[in-house]
Design an enzyme around this catalytic site. Structure first.
Site, PDB file in Angstrom:
ATOM      1  N   CYS A   1       1.754  -3.193   4.702  1.00  0.00           N
ATOM      2  CA  CYS A   1       0.377  -1.896   5.338  1.00  0.00           C
ATOM      3  C   CYS A   1       2.085  -1.250   6.607  1.00  0.00           C
ATOM      4  CB  CYS A   1      -0.857  -2.603   5.556  1.00  0.00           C
ATOM      5  SG  CYS A   1      -2.075  -1.178   6.510  1.00  0.00           S
TER       6      CYS A   1
ATOM      7  N   HIS B   1      -2.887  -4.711   1.463  1.00  0.00           N
ATOM      8  CA  HIS B   1      -1.640  -6.264   1.688  1.00  0.00           C
ATOM      9  C   HIS B   1      -2.287  -6.636   0.701  1.00  0.00           C
ATOM     10  CE1 HIS B   1      -2.559  -5.435   6.138  1.00  0.00           C
ATOM     11  NE2 HIS B   1      -2.962  -4.983   5.960  1.00  0.00           N
TER      12      HIS B   1
ATOM     13  N   GLU C   1      -0.859  -9.793  -0.161  1.00  0.00           N
ATOM     14  CA  GLU C   1      -0.858 -11.449   1.123  1.00  0.00           C
ATOM     15  C   GLU C   1      -2.464 -11.413   0.223  1.00  0.00           C
ATOM     16  OE1 GLU C   1      -0.429  -8.550   2.534  1.00  0.00           O
ATOM     17  OE2 GLU C   1      -1.362  -9.052   4.427  1.00  0.00           O
TER      18      GLU C   1
HETATM   19  N1  GLN Z   1      -1.480   0.065  12.447  1.00  0.00           N
HETATM   20  C1  GLN Z   1      -1.639   0.378  11.020  1.00  0.00           C
HETATM   21  C2  GLN Z   1      -2.891   2.033  10.777  1.00  0.00           C
HETATM   22  O1  GLN Z   1      -3.737   1.622  11.967  1.00  0.00           O
HETATM   23  C3  GLN Z   1      -1.457  -0.238   9.920  1.00  0.00           C
HETATM   24  C4  GLN Z   1      -2.715  -1.744  10.068  1.00  0.00           C
HETATM   25  C5  GLN Z   1      -2.301  -2.202   9.504  1.00  0.00           C
HETATM   26  O2  GLN Z   1      -0.982  -3.095   9.336  1.00  0.00           O
HETATM   27  N2  GLN Z   1      -2.837  -3.649   8.656  1.00  0.00           N
HETATM   28  O3  GLN Z   1      -2.468   2.757   9.687  1.00  0.00           O
END
Ligand code: GLN
Length: 546
Positions: A381, A507, A509
């Site tokens: 992400c 994600h 994970e």
């Molecule tokens: N800050 C980034 C966004 O809002 C990534 C978010 C995250 O890593 N969950 O897109």
């Protein structure tokens, strides 16, 4: 009809209730009893999505997009189920629902009170999950510690359930801590007695007490707790600290908890099959050659902030028969010191999710290091944003490439809000959340990892790869290896001229399970284990005649 197990905690917080809930689930499931789990959080936030990881650890995301407590991740990993939004209940949700009903006029003429209105709303959540899941047993963790003011409505609702659904259908398990006094070299039971008294005051007599302790618990102590807390001797379950959380189901089973629960809830007695767990635990305990991975993030002082990432790394490491040597690297320190020598000995670099500008340049530095030194890199992400920013700076020949999250006025916004997101002001629950489909590009590393072209993974973010830069970055060697099926959103990308540098907008994970590592984690470790760093060479075999 489902039966309910309520798990409360006494004496101190962080006593291991979540793992106990997950482990009870494991041992019931091993008897072919279907289970699901629910977490009750007494805080007034509607969900933990708006909280800093320092307050609450990781925010776990369910497939249907609920932002929840990290305990739900443990339930999913241990019970091997995909939970839904019904598994996460907070006081914030309960109160806003009750107040919304009052405003609608649902209770016209009545005075709205904690008992019965709030408690009825809570009980409805228990029953809703039971109906939806059709599980034989719903295990409910009451967050916080018995004695907290905030937790009272949840405990009152749990108390009412026994009368409502019948004595054989509800079980109360209390998890406490037995502190050890070094001066007298003994475990103390008094705090447990007090917290059981506190529970009784509310009207709950625990059926089972699980006692956490860092030292072995003697028969004498068990007898004492049985006598003072009025539970059967065999229902005092010692839970001595173990080296891996995955051993807890085996400990509970060995202490007879499975049989006890089955008898008390009048469930069908069947022999448990925990063979896979035994294999897993014995593998974890076997000495294995380590793979050294650096996790470069902003919240590294609090390892719980990356709970699922660490677990997913463990699952992948075990798949390769290796051991995880994880070093936690503060991205802020990396940024301020400009010294990346900590990365010199690692075989892989992982940049997990996060929000805000702090430490971003340190993460970009780690990505540069990975790209230039051909060290495997996995970005999750925010870790994808970082990889795209880094690659953008290299490909566009400008240090200015950035995400508009960190530099709203950048000349090269390689990561940006999508045009239709720009008006969004409200912060809670407004991200792109939960499962979305992704089509993988045939022949890419991502495609090879998953072995199928359409996948679903969980999301939690606002910013996206800026499509205006697709062509330029592709030309410089970035492979867009996963797109949303309509082709609008970049979901996975990888660096072509590199052993393994890949990042995902989702994600991965959250879907990793012991025995079934997520494919991206699995292949990341697969690539990392082949990297030989300075000082890591295995000793040369010496001829025996020397
Ligand atoms: N800050 C980034 C966004 O809002 C990534 C978010 C995250 O890593 N969950 O897109």
């Amino acid at each position: 009809m489902s039966k309910y197990i309520f798990v409360t905690g006494g004496v101190v917080s962080s006593v291991g209730k979540g793992i106990t809930v997950a482990s009870i689930g494991t041992i019931l499931k091993s008897r072919q009893i279907s289970v699901t789990a629910q977490k009750l959080d007494p805080y007034l936030n509607v969900d933990p999505g708006t909280m800093s990881p320092y307050q609450h650890g990781e925010v776990f995301v369910t497939q249907d997009g609920a932002e929840t407590d990290l305990d739900l991740g443990n339930y999913e990993r241990f019970i091997d189920v995909n939970l839904t939004t019904e598994s996460s209940v907070t006081s914030g949700q309960i109160y806003s629902e009750v107040i919304a009903k009052e405003r609608r006029g649902d209770f016209l003429g009545g005075t709205i009170q904690v008992v019965p209105h709030v408690t009825t709303e809570i009980k409805d959540r228990f029953k809703r999950l039971a109906e939806k899941s059709k599980a034989d047993v719903v295990i409910i963790e009451v967050g916080g510690t018995v004695g907290d003011i905030e937790g009272l409505p949840f405990l009152e609702a749990a108390r009412q359930m026994r009368n409502e659904v019948g004595r054989d259908n509800v079980l109360y398990v209390h998890v406490t801590l037995l502190p050890y006094l070094n001066s007298t070299k003994e475990l103390k039971t008094k705090p447990t007695q007090h917290s059981v008294n506190e529970l009784r005051r509310i009207g709950i007599q625990p059926d089972i007490i699980a006692c956490r302790s860092d030292y072995p618990i003697s028969e004498e102590i068990r007898n004492k707790i049985s006598l003072f807390c009025d539970v059967e001797r065999k229902a005092v379950i010692p839970l001595t600290t173990v080296s891996t959380i995955y051993e807890v189901p085996l400990v509970l089973e060995a202490e007879g908890l499975g049989e006890l629960v089955v008898n008390k809830l009048k469930l069908k007695p069947r022999p448990p099959d925990l063979s896979q767990w035994r294999e897993l635990v014995s593998l974890i305990k076997t000495p294995r050659q380590p793979v050294k991975i650096a996790l470069v993030g902003k919240y590294v002082e609090l390892e719980d902030a990356y709970f699922s990432v660490r677990e997913a790394l463990q699952h992948a490491i075990l798949h390769h028969g290796r051991d995880l040597e994880l070093i936690w690297v503060s991205s802020e320190t990396l940024e301020n010191s400009g010294d990346d020598s900590v990365l010199r000995t690692v075989q892989g670099i992982i940049v997990p999710g996060g929000f805000g500008i702090r430490g971003i340049e340190g993460m970009v530095r780690a990505a540069t290091y990975a790209r230039e030194n051909k060290i495997p890199y996995l970005g999750l992400c925010l870790g994808m944003h970082v990889m795209v920013i880094e690659f953008g700076r290299y490909a566009l020949g400008s240090k200015e490439a950035n995400s508009t999250e960190f530099d709203a006025k950048t000349r090269y916004p390689v990561i940006d809000f999508l045009p239709d997101q720009k008006g969004q002001k409200i912060k809670g629950g407004t991200m792109r959340l939960g499962n979305y489909p992704c089509k993988l590009t045939s022949g890419s590393r991502a495609d090879r990892a998953y072995g199928q072209s359409l996948i679903y993974e969980r999301h939690r973010h606002r910013y996206e790869f800026n499509n205006e830069y697709r062509q330029r970055l592709e030309k410089a060697g970035l492979v867009l290896s996963g797109l949303s099926p309509d082709g609008r959103l970049v979901e996975v990308c990888e660096v072509a001229d590199h052993p393994w540098m890949l990042a995902s907008q989702f994600h991965p994970e959250f879907t990793s399970r012991p025995g079934h590592p997520n494919p991206l984690f699995r292949d990341f470790i697969g690539a990392a284990k082949n990297i030989l760093r300075e000082g890591a060479q295995p000793p040369l075999p010496l001829p025996s005649n020397l």
